[in-house]
Design a protein around this motif. Structure first.
Motif: not given
Ligand SMILES: Cc1cc2nc3c(=O)[nH]c(=O)nc-3n(C[C@H](O)[C@H](O)[C@H](O)COP(=O)(O)O)c2cc1C
Ligand code: SF4
Ligand code: SF4
Ligand code: FES
Lengths: 596, 123
Positions: A1-5, A35, A38, A59-61, A81-82, B17, B20, B51, B55
């Motif tokens: 699962m990623y927290r940021s794209h 990362l 993540e 993203y998500p910002e 990102l960090l 996914q 996001l 996070s 998800q």
């Protein structure tokens, strides 16, 4: 699962301004920072703001970074990102608020008035991953059509939506499908016109690069509706990224059984092949396109028979444009009423335009039909640079005409544009300011059609050449008033007697510039002046002896030694030697040199 | 692809996914302080736990983001919950376990976990 794209634009514009290198650096830095598990890096299609590329969105910002260079990547990774600190200096200016925060790109002037239907997935999904297309509702329309509707019901929905062809002519799409269905045959074909020959347009390319599956899905729907099981996409070989993404998309759709035999277990078969075109403008004309797919030289042939009767390989064939297809799945999913609620009485939905020329925000925009030219130029386009005045906009490229300032408030749709002597065309929209010479513009487009005429019929082959010669004569200051009348007469002759749309529409840029800017033609032939200061033969560069300080700077910069004079004495230009490059004007610090 | 159900299963799976990349004002935002002090005090495991959980549970209107130093370094790791139209709630001295508790109670069930909030800590 990623927290940021992290989305990196992989359209043609951004790719040529550096995306591949940025992707490489991103992956490297993300690995280094640990990362990898993540943060996902996703390559997308075009966002429409190609002049600001390469574009990176986090993203998500939803932070919109523009003109990112490989050197900027470590900062994005280590700060944003960090640590979650936005790298302010890279943020697209229009998304910065006065309070120092960052707003969504959708709030900017460029995007706010846009309404994305055909471009909905461009810049949002990874076009090389069919699952991302499916996540946005992809192939649902095909599934529903095959399991819930009869072909006639599908055609009725398209008819009710009011969709008209986006390839230029604006022919009602539902009617076209109906005609193709009505002709019984053992074999029929569905074709997609991705030739995109208008030199100012790149909307079809962006759709193919950013959302290739939407075209495949729509073609399969069309196949079911008219009773065809084979499709061809005719795409120009000069679009390598589009060709690659289409090939990947076709491959993935076949693997999932969304193309091929027995789709959704309903017994419906449909497959698609690519055909590459060499990029001749005339090959975008429907009969020439089919002749080219058959493996012959791409020349038009007389109609009738129309493609719906005898098209590809002599079989009933449906041909639609890329953008036309891109609207189809949304019409099925949201209903024809939804589509018909956008636009004007006779032009429904949206249209994508490639904004170019003298405008602050160049790029791709999708607007509801009926948006005024003023809104497009002043709001979405951010106005004209350097405080210059709007003079005209050219739509429809080499087949279209210009819209002068007096029609600035005209709502853009098929019929309005035709009524003022222009046309929608495929969607090039070139803005011109007071520094553009309209005779020169007409000459530019004629140069293009002379090159692109296939030569099969005389009115177009010889006629366009003569038009170009006459325009050239006028820009050289050797024309007469009579020439303007002759020019018009020849235009009408070519329009009436050419075999295909290329010849029939080639005179449009001449006719519409004469219609709205006749005084400019007259200045060229009577006063021997180019009011915009573009036509070189009608210009002379002169030095004002009062203002000249004799600094010698101009004499040293002149490439042709046309300037002479002693130090501290007034200089002068030998007109027989001057090649009108304009270098001296820029150099003179005393404003002593001017163009007349 | 033998049926629409099969297609819809792929879609449901992918949407978690893709959520996001949503851009609308109705999102609940969970913000984790991630300046140097935050990272040193263990903010990263908190961020990752949150996070992942968002998800996994398919919470469509919730995003997890980071921010720089909030200026309360001795209370790090800090997690802020910003719901549309409501006042921000700041949780301090978070661990992955506590953060998941906040997610379960506050975000899903709507009950603020008082004992972890900054107002409780400072008194
Ligand atoms: C010279 C010429 C060039 C054309 N070029 C294109 C083109 O590049 N792309 C396109 O879609 N249609 C082009 N057309 C229009 C096509 O002939 C055809 O009308 C169109 O593809 C039909 O699709 P639509 O009904 O979806 O618009 C061109 C027509 C002419 C006469
Ligand atoms: S009008 Fe021009 S492009 Fe068309 S067939 Fe004739 S010569 Fe060829
Ligand atoms: S316009 Fe160019 S060629 Fe002419 S005088 Fe100036 S520098 Fe020389
Ligand atoms: S190619 Fe990147 S914005 Fe158009």
């Amino acid at each position: 699962m990623y927290r940021s794209h992290v989305l990196v634009c992989g359209g043609t514009g951004c790719t040529s301004s550096g995306t591949p290198k940025i992707l490489e650096c991103l992956n490297e830095e993300i690995n280094k920072a640990g990362l990898k598990n993540e943060v996902a890096v996703v390559q997308t299609g075009c966002h429409g703001l190609c002049a600001l590329g390469p574009i990176v969105i986090v993203y998500p910002e939803a932070t919109f970074y523009s003109m990112v260079k490989p050197e900027d990547v470590p900062e994005i990774v280590n700060e944003h990102l960090l640590k979650g600190r936005i790298v302010q200096r890279l943020v697209y200016d229009e998304t910065k608020t006065e309070e120092g925060t960052v707003t969504s790109i959708n709030e900017t002037a460029f995007y706010k008035k846009q309404h994305r239907v055909a471009l909905r997935n461009c810049g949002v999904i990874n076009p090389e991953n069919i699952d991302e297309y499916i996540a946005t509702g992809g192939y649902e329309a095909l599934g529903r059509v095959l399991t819930e509707y009869t072909p006639d019901q599908v055609i009725q929905m398209i008819t009710d939506s009011g969709l008209r062809g986006r390839g230029g002519g604006g022919f009602p799409t539902g009617l076209k499908w109906k005609l193709a269905r009505a002709n019984e045959a053992d074999q029929k074909y569905v074709c997609c016109n991705a030739d995109e020959g208008d030199p100012g347009a790149f909307m079809d390319r962006s759709i193919l690069e950013g959302d290739p599956h939407v075209v495949l899905e729509a073609m399969a729907i069309a196949g079911y509706a008219i009773g065809a099981n084979q499709g061809y996409i005719y795409v120009r070989a000069e679009y390598p990224i589009a060709v690659k993404r289409l090939s990947i998309a076709i491959e993935q759709a076949r693997e999932y059984g969304l193309l091929g035999k027995n789709i959704f277990g309903t017994g419906f078969d449909f497959d698609i092949e690519l055909r590459l075109g060499a990029g001749a403008f005339v090959c975008g004309e429907e009969t020439a396109l089919m002749t080219s797919i058959e493996g012959n030289r791409g020349e038009p042939r007389p109609r009738p028979p129309f493609p719906a009767q005898k098209g590809l390989f002599g079989k009933p064939t449906l041909l639609n444009n890329v953008e036309t297809y891109a609207n189809i799945p949304q019409i099925i999913l949201n209903g024809p009423e939804w589509f018909a609620s956008m636009g004007t009485e006779k032009s429904k939905g949206t249209k994508v335009f490639a904004l170019g020329g003298k405008i602050n925000n160049t790029g791709l925009v999708e607007i509801p039909m009926g948006t005024t030219l003023r809104e497009v130029v002043e709001e979405i386009g951010g106005g004209i640079p350097n405080g210059k005045k709007f003079k005209a906009a050219q739509t429809g490229g080499p087949s279209g005409g210009c819209i002068p300032a007096e029609h600035f408030d005209i709502p853009i749709d098929y019929d309005n544009l035709i009524s003022i002597g222009s046309m929608m065309g495929s969607g090039g929209l070139i803005v011109m300011d007071e520094d553009n010479c309209m005779v020169d513009i007409a000459k530019f487009f004629l140069e293009f059609t002379v090159d692109e005429s296939c030569g099969k019929c005389t009115p177009c082959r010889i006629g366009t050449k003569r038009l170009h010669e006459m325009l050239d004569k006028i820009t050289q200051g050797q024309g007469t008033l009579e020439d303007i009348d002759k020019l018009e007469e020849l235009c009408y002759y070519i329009k009436e007697n050419s075999l295909c749309g290329l010849g029939q529409s080639a005179p449009n840029p001449v006719l519409s510039t004469i219609k709205y800017f006749r005084d400019e033609y007259v200045s060229h032939v009577v006063d021997k002046k180019c009011p915009a200061g573009v036509c070189k033969a009608l210009l002379s560069y002169v030095i004002d002896p009062e203002l000249c300080k004799g600094c010698t700077l101009c004499a040293r910069i002149c490439p042709n030694n046309a300037i002479s004079g002693k130090v501290k004495e007034a200089h002068s230009i030998d007109q027989s030697k001057c090649v009108k490059c304009g270098a001296c004007i820029e150099k003179c610090r005393f404003g002593a040199i001017s163009k007349r | 692809m033998k049926s629409l159900e099969e297609l819809r299963a792929i879609r449901a799976n992918m949407q978690a996914q893709m959520g996001l990349r949503k851009e609308d004002g109705n999102q609940t935002r969970i913000v984790v302080g991630m300046a140097t002090c935050g990272i040193a005090s263990g903010a990263r495991p908190v961020l990752v736990a949150l996070s992942d959980a968002v998800q996994e549970k398919g919470l469509k209107n919730v995003t997890v983001t980071q921010t720089g130093c909030i200026g309360l370094c001795k209370y790090e790791p800090i997690v802020e919950v910003i719901e549309p139209g409501k006042e921000k709630v700041t949780y301090v001295k978070m661990t992955p376990e506590k953060a998941l508790e906040v997610l379960e109670k506050h975000i899903i069930r709507g009950q603020i976990v008082k004992e972890y909030t900054i107002s409780e800590m400072i008194g």
